[in-house]
Design a protein around this motif. Structure first.
Motif, short mmCIF file in Angstrom:
data_model
loop_
_atom_site.label_atom_id
_atom_site.label_comp_id
_atom_site.label_asym_id
_atom_site.label_seq_id
_atom_site.Cartn_x
_atom_site.Cartn_y
_atom_site.Cartn_z
N ILE A 100 57.62 -11.66 37.95
CA ILE A 100 58.99 -11.98 37.53
C ILE A 100 58.98 -12.80 36.25
O ILE A 100 59.72 -12.51 35.31
N VAL A 101 58.13 -13.82 36.21
CA VAL A 101 58.04 -14.66 35.00
C VAL A 101 57.55 -13.83 33.82
O VAL A 101 58.07 -13.94 32.70
N ALA A 102 56.55 -12.99 34.05
CA ALA A 102 56.05 -12.13 32.97
C ALA A 102 57.14 -11.20 32.46
O ALA A 102 57.27 -10.97 31.25
N TRP A 103 57.93 -10.65 33.35
CA TRP A 103 59.03 -9.76 32.95
C TRP A 103 60.08 -10.52 32.14
O TRP A 103 60.57 -10.02 31.14
N ILE A 104 60.40 -11.73 32.55
CA ILE A 104 61.38 -12.55 31.82
C ILE A 104 60.86 -12.86 30.41
O ILE A 104 61.59 -12.72 29.43
N VAL A 105 59.60 -13.27 30.32
CA VAL A 105 59.01 -13.57 29.01
C VAL A 105 58.98 -12.32 28.14
O VAL A 105 59.32 -12.36 26.96
N PHE A 106 58.58 -11.20 28.70
CA PHE A 106 58.55 -9.94 27.96
C PHE A 106 59.94 -9.58 27.46
O PHE A 106 60.11 -9.17 26.30
N THR A 107 60.95 -9.73 28.29
CA THR A 107 62.32 -9.39 27.91
C THR A 107 62.80 -10.28 26.76
O THR A 107 63.40 -9.80 25.80
N ILE A 108 62.51 -11.57 26.86
CA ILE A 108 62.92 -12.50 25.79
C ILE A 108 62.22 -12.15 24.49
O ILE A 108 62.84 -12.08 23.42
N LEU A 109 60.91 -11.92 24.55
CA LEU A 109 60.16 -11.57 23.35
C LEU A 109 60.64 -10.25 22.74
O LEU A 109 60.71 -10.11 21.52
N TRP A 110 60.97 -9.30 23.58
CA TRP A 110 61.47 -8.01 23.09
C TRP A 110 62.79 -8.20 22.34
O TRP A 110 62.99 -7.62 21.28
N LYS A 111 63.69 -9.03 22.89
CA LYS A 111 64.98 -9.27 22.24
C LYS A 111 64.79 -9.98 20.90
O LYS A 111 65.45 -9.65 19.91
N VAL A 112 63.88 -10.95 20.85
CA VAL A 112 63.60 -11.66 19.61
C VAL A 112 63.03 -10.71 18.57
O VAL A 112 63.44 -10.71 17.41
N LYS B 153 63.34 -7.43 18.42
CA LYS B 153 64.37 -6.46 18.05
C LYS B 153 65.34 -7.08 17.04
O LYS B 153 65.69 -6.46 16.03
N THR B 154 65.75 -8.32 17.29
CA THR B 154 66.67 -9.00 16.38
C THR B 154 66.01 -9.25 15.03
O THR B 154 66.64 -9.07 13.98
N THR B 155 64.75 -9.64 15.04
CA THR B 155 64.03 -9.91 13.79
C THR B 155 63.91 -8.65 12.96
O THR B 155 64.15 -8.67 11.74
N VAL B 156 63.54 -7.56 13.57
CA VAL B 156 63.39 -6.29 12.83
C VAL B 156 64.75 -5.83 12.29
O VAL B 156 64.86 -5.40 11.15
N THR B 157 65.79 -5.97 13.10
CA THR B 157 67.12 -5.57 12.65
C THR B 157 67.56 -6.38 11.44
O THR B 157 68.06 -5.84 10.45
N ASN B 158 67.35 -7.70 11.50
CA ASN B 158 67.73 -8.55 10.38
C ASN B 158 66.90 -8.23 9.13
O ASN B 158 67.43 -8.21 8.01
N ALA B 159 65.61 -7.99 9.31
CA ALA B 159 64.75 -7.66 8.17
C ALA B 159 65.18 -6.35 7.51
O ALA B 159 65.23 -6.26 6.27
N LEU B 160 65.52 -5.37 8.30
CA LEU B 160 65.98 -4.09 7.75
C LEU B 160 67.32 -4.24 7.04
O LEU B 160 67.57 -3.62 6.00
N THR B 161 68.20 -5.08 7.59
CA THR B 161 69.49 -5.32 6.95
C THR B 161 69.32 -5.99 5.60
O THR B 161 69.93 -5.59 4.60
N VAL B 162 68.48 -7.02 5.54
CA VAL B 162 68.23 -7.71 4.27
C VAL B 162 67.59 -6.75 3.27
O VAL B 162 67.96 -6.73 2.09
N ALA B 163 66.64 -5.95 3.71
CA ALA B 163 65.99 -4.99 2.82
C ALA B 163 67.01 -3.98 2.27
O ALA B 163 66.99 -3.66 1.09
N ALA B 164 67.90 -3.50 3.13
CA ALA B 164 68.92 -2.55 2.67
C ALA B 164 69.85 -3.19 1.65
O ALA B 164 70.20 -2.57 0.64
N ILE B 165 70.25 -4.43 1.89
CA ILE B 165 71.12 -5.13 0.94
C ILE B 165 70.42 -5.31 -0.40
O ILE B 165 71.01 -5.07 -1.46
#
Length: 65
Positions: free
Chosen positions: A6-18, A20-32
């Motif tokens: 359960i703890v491993a799944w929670i950590v994995f989920t948090i890391l995945w969201k971080v 995903k957000t980082t890649v999205t922001n990087a792509l947005t800045v690159a596009a701009i």
């Protein structure tokens, strides 16, 4: 064992969201940056120069008070 999974799944989920957000922001800045370069001829160096100039202006304004 169940608690560990359960703890491993929670950590994995948090890391995945971080990640995903980082890649999205990087792509947005690159596009701009690409659109500014193609549309107006503004380079990343021009933008960085304006940011540093703005930071210097802010620091001078704070010290003068």
């Amino acid at each position: 064992m169940i608690i560990t999974l359960i703890v491993a799944w929670i950590v994995f989920t948090i890391l995945w969201k971080v990640l995903k957000t980082t890649v999205t922001n990087a792509l947005t800045v690159a596009a701009i940056l690409i659109l500014l370069n193609i549309g107006f001829g503004i380079t990343p160096q021009d933008i960085w120069q304006q940011i540093t100039q703005f930071a210097q202006t802010l620091s001078q304004t704070n010290f003068n008070k």
